[in-house]
Every structure is written in C-alpha cells, then in structure tokens.
Design a protein around this motif. Structure first.
Motif, short mmCIF file in Angstrom:
data_model
loop_
_atom_site.label_atom_id
_atom_site.label_comp_id
_atom_site.label_asym_id
_atom_site.label_seq_id
_atom_site.Cartn_x
_atom_site.Cartn_y
_atom_site.Cartn_z
N LEU A 150 0.76 -1.33 0.16
CA LEU A 150 -0.11 -0.12 0.13
C LEU A 150 0.73 1.24 -0.03
N GLN A 151 2.09 1.42 0.42
CA GLN A 151 2.92 2.44 0.50
C GLN A 151 3.23 2.77 -1.21
N ARG A 152 3.55 3.83 -1.14
CA ARG A 152 3.75 4.72 -3.02
C ARG A 152 5.40 4.21 -2.89
N ARG A 153 6.14 4.35 -1.89
CA ARG A 153 7.63 4.32 -1.95
C ARG A 153 8.02 2.68 -2.12
N VAL A 154 8.88 2.11 -3.07
CA VAL A 154 8.81 0.90 -3.33
C VAL A 154 10.19 0.62 -2.41
N THR A 155 10.03 -0.32 -1.54
CA THR A 155 11.02 -0.82 -0.72
C THR A 155 11.33 -2.57 -1.28
N PRO A 156 12.49 -2.84 -1.42
CA PRO A 156 12.62 -4.35 -1.97
C PRO A 156 11.86 -5.34 -0.94
N VAL A 157 11.37 -6.23 -1.55
CA VAL A 157 10.69 -7.32 -0.76
C VAL A 157 11.46 -7.72 0.22
N PRO A 158 12.84 -8.37 -0.17
CA PRO A 158 13.60 -9.06 0.82
C PRO A 158 13.97 -8.13 2.13
N VAL A 159 14.14 -6.88 1.79
CA VAL A 159 14.17 -5.92 3.00
C VAL A 159 13.18 -5.72 3.91
N ILE A 160 11.82 -5.68 3.34
CA ILE A 160 10.71 -5.72 4.14
C ILE A 160 10.53 -7.00 4.86
N ILE A 161 10.94 -8.07 4.21
CA ILE A 161 10.71 -9.45 5.01
C ILE A 161 11.82 -9.51 6.21
N ASN A 162 13.01 -9.05 5.74
CA ASN A 162 14.04 -9.06 6.78
C ASN A 162 13.71 -8.24 8.10
N GLU A 163 13.52 -7.06 7.76
CA GLU A 163 13.21 -5.98 8.77
C GLU A 163 11.93 -6.47 9.53
N ALA A 164 11.10 -7.19 9.14
CA ALA A 164 9.86 -8.08 9.83
C ALA A 164 10.19 -8.84 10.44
N VAL A 165 11.09 -9.67 10.10
CA VAL A 165 11.73 -11.17 10.93
C VAL A 165 12.55 -10.62 11.83
N HIS A 166 13.39 -9.60 11.63
CA HIS A 166 14.22 -8.81 12.84
C HIS A 166 13.52 -8.32 13.96
N LEU A 167 12.17 -7.68 13.65
CA LEU A 167 11.55 -7.21 14.63
C LEU A 167 11.05 -8.15 15.55
#
Length: 176
Positions: free
Chosen positions: A121-138
């Motif tokens: 839903l966000q307009r800025r494109v963040t690479p999928v691996p970054v999103i997943i890695n950040e979520a897993v880290h949290l």
C-alpha cells in the motif's frame, strides 16, 4: 560590523549563493529501521489500549530524538496501517487461516501489518527482501520464541502470490 562566531573572510555573496531552499538528506536503511521499530511501539499501544490515534502518535513523536524525516516515516506507517487495518487484517487472515487475527500475538500482528502496508500500500518501493528481513528482525527482537518463523512464513506466502496486489486494489474499489 558585529562580531561573528566564525570567520567570514572566505564568504563572497556574489559567488556563494544564499537560498531558502531546505535540503533534506537522503534516508538510509537505519532510519527506516528506526521508523519501523517506533511504528511498532505506537501500533502496539493503539492495539492494546483505547487511546486515540492522534494523542498516541503525537506523544510518541514528541519524545523521539530522530530527524524530521524519520518522524514523517513513522507518521506514514502508523496512519497508513491504521487507515487500512481492516483490509490488511483480511489479507493476513487469508494467508494465515489457522490463526484468527484476534488470536495472533499483538506484536506479531502489528509487525505483519507494517510489512503488508509497506509491501502493498505504500507508494515508496522498498525491496521485498528488505521488508521481510526487517519484519523478521522485529519479530526476533520483540516477539515470542517462534514469532520470527510465523512472520517469515506469512510474509513469504503473501509476497509470492502475484495476484495479492490486484485483489487488494479490487477490495479498495469495493469498499464504500
């Protein structure tokens, strides 16, 4: 002429242009990580209390020493997740049907909400691996023992489904 705390010998007003343009430095990955962590704290409070969004958001933002840009990312994440929470929750429920959303740990569901918002839903494109890695880290930092596996599994399934973005957009059109 008044005394200045620094030397102006090298300053030439004709050569050195003075403007009112505000230059914002580019955000680095650490800034976005800080914003995700702060957003998780705010969403956790909103999800576990009856406190109103404006009050919680402003209280947290006033306490944050981070830059203006980081606070804006926090605001975007929190307001975006909150505004789209029902749609995001339906999607999470679809990809984790054995776990009713209200039975998923508050930390885990808010980590998933942030990641789904950032992915779809966000307009800025963040690479999928970054999103997943950040979520897993949290999830490793704040979740229970196996939270990171659950978060990774759900996000891996969501991001591997090429039709998910289209269905979420169709959901947006259908809602009044």
């Amino acid at each position: 002429m008044e005394e200045y705390p620094f030397e102006l010998d090298d300053f030439d007003p004709d050569e050195d242009m003075i403007t009112s343009e505000v230059i914002h430095p580019a955000l680095n990955a650490a800034d976005r990580s800080i914003a995700r962590r702060a957003s998780l704290q705010i969403l956790y409070e909103l999800d576990s209390t009856c406190h109103p969004l404006p009050m919680v958001l402003e209280a947290h933002l006033q306490e944050r020493p981070e830059s203006y840009a980081v606070r804006q990312i926090i605001r975007r994440f929190v307001e975006g997740v909150t505004a789209n929470r029902e749609r995001i929750d339906r999607l999470i429920q679809e990809y984790a049907p054995e776990w009713p959303i209200n039975q998923v740990a508050i930390i885990d569901r808010n980590i998933l909400r942030i990641a789904v918002y950032e992915y779809l839903l966000q307009r800025r494109v963040t690479p999928v691996p970054v999103i997943i890695n950040e979520a897993v880290h949290l999830a490793q930092l704040f979740g229970a023992e196996n939270s990171h596996s659950f978060v990774h599994g759900v996000l891996g399934t969501v991001t591997s489904d090429e039709t998910v973005a289209l269905r979420l957009q169709a959901d947006e059109v259908e809602t009044p």
